[in-house]
Design a protein around this motif. Structure first.
Motif, PDB file in Angstrom:
ATOM      1  N   ARG A  83       0.856  -1.310  -0.245  1.00  0.00           N
ATOM      2  CA  ARG A  83       0.046  -0.028   0.209  1.00  0.00           C
ATOM      3  C   ARG A  83       1.099   1.551   0.200  1.00  0.00           C
ATOM      4  N   ASP A  84       1.986   0.822   0.507  1.00  0.00           N
ATOM      5  CA  ASP A  84       3.127   1.919   0.441  1.00  0.00           C
ATOM      6  C   ASP A  84       4.732   1.318  -0.046  1.00  0.00           C
ATOM      7  N   PHE A  85       4.705   0.833  -1.024  1.00  0.00           N
ATOM      8  CA  PHE A  85       4.879   0.112  -2.187  1.00  0.00           C
ATOM      9  C   PHE A  85       6.521   0.102  -1.084  1.00  0.00           C
ATOM     10  N   GLY A  86       6.524  -1.108   0.265  1.00  0.00           N
ATOM     11  CA  GLY A  86       7.462  -2.056   0.987  1.00  0.00           C
ATOM     12  C   GLY A  86       7.738  -1.471   1.736  1.00  0.00           C
ATOM     13  N   TYR A  87       7.316   0.002   2.249  1.00  0.00           N
ATOM     14  CA  TYR A  87       7.132   0.845   3.774  1.00  0.00           C
ATOM     15  C   TYR A  87       6.361   0.125   4.134  1.00  0.00           C
ATOM     16  N   ASP A  88       5.507  -0.680   4.452  1.00  0.00           N
ATOM     17  CA  ASP A  88       4.359  -1.339   4.821  1.00  0.00           C
ATOM     18  C   ASP A  88       5.086  -2.318   4.911  1.00  0.00           C
ATOM     19  N   ILE A  89       5.348  -2.946   5.826  1.00  0.00           N
ATOM     20  CA  ILE A  89       6.021  -4.627   5.627  1.00  0.00           C
ATOM     21  C   ILE A  89       4.645  -5.319   6.850  1.00  0.00           C
ATOM     22  N   SER A  90       4.767  -7.016   6.114  1.00  0.00           N
ATOM     23  CA  SER A  90       3.927  -7.812   6.874  1.00  0.00           C
ATOM     24  C   SER A  90       4.576  -8.771   7.579  1.00  0.00           C
ATOM     25  N   ASP A  91       6.726  -8.923   6.977  1.00  0.00           N
ATOM     26  CA  ASP A  91       7.638  -9.660   7.445  1.00  0.00           C
ATOM     27  C   ASP A  91       9.015  -9.234   7.412  1.00  0.00           C
ATOM     28  N   HIS A  92       9.438  -8.989   8.102  1.00  0.00           N
ATOM     29  CA  HIS A  92      10.244  -8.064   8.119  1.00  0.00           C
ATOM     30  C   HIS A  92      11.926  -9.366   7.612  1.00  0.00           C
ATOM     31  N   CYS A  93      11.559 -10.073   7.517  1.00  0.00           N
ATOM     32  CA  CYS A  93      12.753 -11.854   7.595  1.00  0.00           C
ATOM     33  C   CYS A  93      12.338 -12.155   6.682  1.00  0.00           C
ATOM     34  N   GLU A  94      11.474 -11.971   5.514  1.00  0.00           N
ATOM     35  CA  GLU A  94      11.524 -12.617   4.374  1.00  0.00           C
ATOM     36  C   GLU A  94      11.013 -11.503   2.947  1.00  0.00           C
ATOM     37  N   VAL A  95      11.305 -12.038   1.701  1.00  0.00           N
ATOM     38  CA  VAL A  95      11.092 -10.992   0.551  1.00  0.00           C
ATOM     39  C   VAL A  95       9.781 -11.121  -0.205  1.00  0.00           C
TER      40      VAL A  95
END
Length: 587
Positions: A83-95
């Motif tokens: 929604r903010d092109f990656g600056y909204d993270i749902s899992d910090h340890c996954e690509v």
């Protein structure tokens, strides 16, 4: 798909053995480093879906190494609803699958290190996506184990939000949640709830994320909105800005600029957390940290955040302003040197959040001639420097029609502020290939025709192109120890010229930059012999005690030691700047 091999991708790089030796020994590599920022969605698409990805970055690393860069900074590539092109993270340890896999990231790290490039990644720690499992649990009840991992507060008696805090993206920073019948705090989108850093478990969870990536071999982090981690526990309302002043680094059409942000960010508790973060980094020698600071008192915050074993360096938005006169730039540097007490900065004219400098500072004129002199100025300041992808081509800001705008910030503030898409359009690699060689598919944002005319392959074959001059200067700068690590003393302000002296106890280097479209003469405020340096392609000259600078040009000269009695160290003339009629502070 596999990208075709081409002259841009096959540029020469250092020998592996030499790279490994330097990489092992130089733990202070970040001091004075040149760091190249990559916005993954727009750098190189390797699988034909119109989005850039990690394998695409890996394939283009030789190009970055050929520029002379010391490191890359990669904007977020983590799992995200985008929604903010990656600056909204749902899992910090996954690509995120759009960008590839962890194996792709490991390959990127290995190739970068083989080429002598360090890798910094963008860490967004102040908030998460609302899809993050932590927030899903936190909002489920007021009694669950993560109930206090985010910033929750009851409504006021009339049902209104707990205080007057505003979101940077517009409107209240509080969003009502029917599950808990409470408001939660979000500095950005409603889908980006802020973590509660007052909770010790949150701090440890965040440090665990940092260590996850350190163990994968990253060389450091760019820390997004690093002064936003903590909020005022008492939830006090912000006061208004004094008359005539507005919050820094915010479009004037945004009501966020009307508050003094005393309580929603930059809280004293953050200093102790940054010391914990630094202690973790120190367990991995040779790693570094860059903090992004957006604050009303940017210089003081930068000074606090980069001393006493906190961040290695930080940057503010002072040189990303629309103001661009030499006197304005001089005043920024003057205030920085006075207020930051020797702090180490990471300077930039461009990044993924601001209008490209070639458009933003077009009042300086010069077209493509402006870009090399701006680079020379940036690379001569005391500090490290960040270069944003496409800057080395002299890219201008793209104009995106409203119907194609992707940025939620732009959608909210349009038409007075069209958002950040204009600086995020894909890299133009090949003028004659579909979509500029970025992708075989239609890209997520259009590439403007004017960018294709100055694509990397065109400039690679053009003598003294912006690209060629960037490459020459950055590689030349790497050999100038005084530019990388020396101190800086400003010379008097001038209508056309920014000038200063860099020194390191061994040598003194005079640096002067004519940012105007007219020839300039700059009288030196001291008497000294100056030996012009070569190897940088600038043509400014010295006539007696006066610099003669062509339009959009520069001068570099070494001050010669004064003849004196035998002494173990060279003796240089004292340089006393003339009094300046400049304001003490910026507004």
């Amino acid at each position: 798909m596999t990208l075709p091999q081409d002259p841009i991708a096959l540029l020469s790089t250092p020998a592996d053995s030499a790279v490994e030796t330097v990489h092992e020994q130089d733990t202070d590599w970040w001091v004075g480093a040149s760091i190249y920022q990559i916005y993954p969605r727009s750098f190189q698409d390797s699988n034909g879906d119109g989005l850039g990805d990690l394998p695409g970055i890996t394939q283009r690393l030789p190009y970055i190494a050929s520029l002379g860069a010391d490191a890359v900074w990669i904007s977020p590539f983590y799992k995200s609803p985008m929604r903010d092109f990656g600056y909204d993270i749902s899992d910090h340890c996954e690509v995120d699958p759009r960008f590839g896999t962890l194996a792709d990231f490991d390959q990127l790290i290995a190739e970068a290190h083989r080429l002598g490039l360090r890798v910094l990644i963008d860490l967004v720690l102040s908030h998460t996506a609302s899809d993050h499992r932590w927030f899903v649990e936190s909002r489920s009840s007021r009694t669950n184990p993560k109930a206090d991992w985010y910033v929750w507060a009851d409504a006021q008696p009339d049902g209104s939000p707990p205080n007057n805090w505003l979101s940077l993206f517009g409107g209240s920073a509080w969003q009502w949640d029917t599950r808990r019948a409470q408001y939660y705090f979000h500095n950005f989108l409603t889908s980006q709830p802020d973590l509660n850093f007052h909770h010790p478990e949150v701090q440890q969870a965040v440090l665990d994320i940092v260590e996850f990536w350190l163990k994968r071999g990253v060389d450091g982090f760019r820390l997004d909105v690093v002064n936003f981690y903590f909020h005022d526990k008492q939830l006090r309302s912000n006061p208004t800005q004094p008359p005539g002043r507005m919050a820094a680094a915010v479009p004037r059409v945004n009501p966020y600029a009307l508050q003094r942000h005393l309580y929603d960010k930059t809280q004293p508790e953050n200093l102790e957390f940054l010391q914990r973060l630094r202690a973790l980094l120190d367990h991995y020698p040779g790693t570094t940290s860059i903090g992004e600071i957006g604050d009303d008192e940017q210089y003081q915050t930068l000074a606090q955040y980069t001393r006493n074993n906190r961040l290695h360096m930080a940057y503010t938005f002072n040189l990303m302003d629309t103001q661009c006169s030499p006197r304005f730039i001089h005043s920024v540097l003057e205030e920085f040197l006075r207020e930051t007490q020797g702090a180490w900065a990471c300077w930039a004219f461009n990044n993924h959040d601001v209008t490209r400098v070639m458009t933003r500072w077009n009042l300086l004129g010069g077209g493509s001639a402006l870009a090399p002199v701006l680079l020379a100025l940036l690379g001569s300041l005391r500090g490290s420097m960040c270069l944003y992808q496409g800057e080395e081509l002299g890219l201008t800001e793209s104009v995106i029609p409203y119907e194609l705008i992707q940025d939620p910030y732009g959608k909210e503030m349009w038409p007075e502020f069209p958002g950040r898409d204009g600086c995020r359009t894909p890299m133009p690699w090949h003028a004659s290939e579909p979509h500029g060689g970025f992708s075989v598919a239609s890209p997520w944002l259009p590439i403007p025709p004017e960018h294709l005319a100055i694509a990397a392959n065109v400039q690679q074959e053009t003598p003294r192109s912006v690209l060629q001059r960037y490459r020459t200067f950055i590689n030349w700068r790497k050999q100038q120890a005084v530019l990388r690590k020396g101190e800086m003393e400003l010379l008097p302000a001038h209508e056309q010229v920014v000038a200063f002296i860099r020194s390191n106890g061994i040598e003194q280097l005079l640096c002067a930059f004519n940012l105007s479209g007219q020839p300039a003469r700059y009288a030196l405020p001291f008497q000294a012999a100056v030996m012009p340096l070569e190897g940088h392609e600038f043509t400014g000259a010295l006539e007696g005690q006066e610099l003669v600078l062509p339009p959009h040009d520069a001068f570099f000269g070494r001050l010669q030691p004064v003849a004196a009695a035998p002494h173990p160290d060279p003796v240089y003339p004292a340089v006393e700047p003339l009094p300046l009629d400049m304001p003490a502070t910026l507004t």
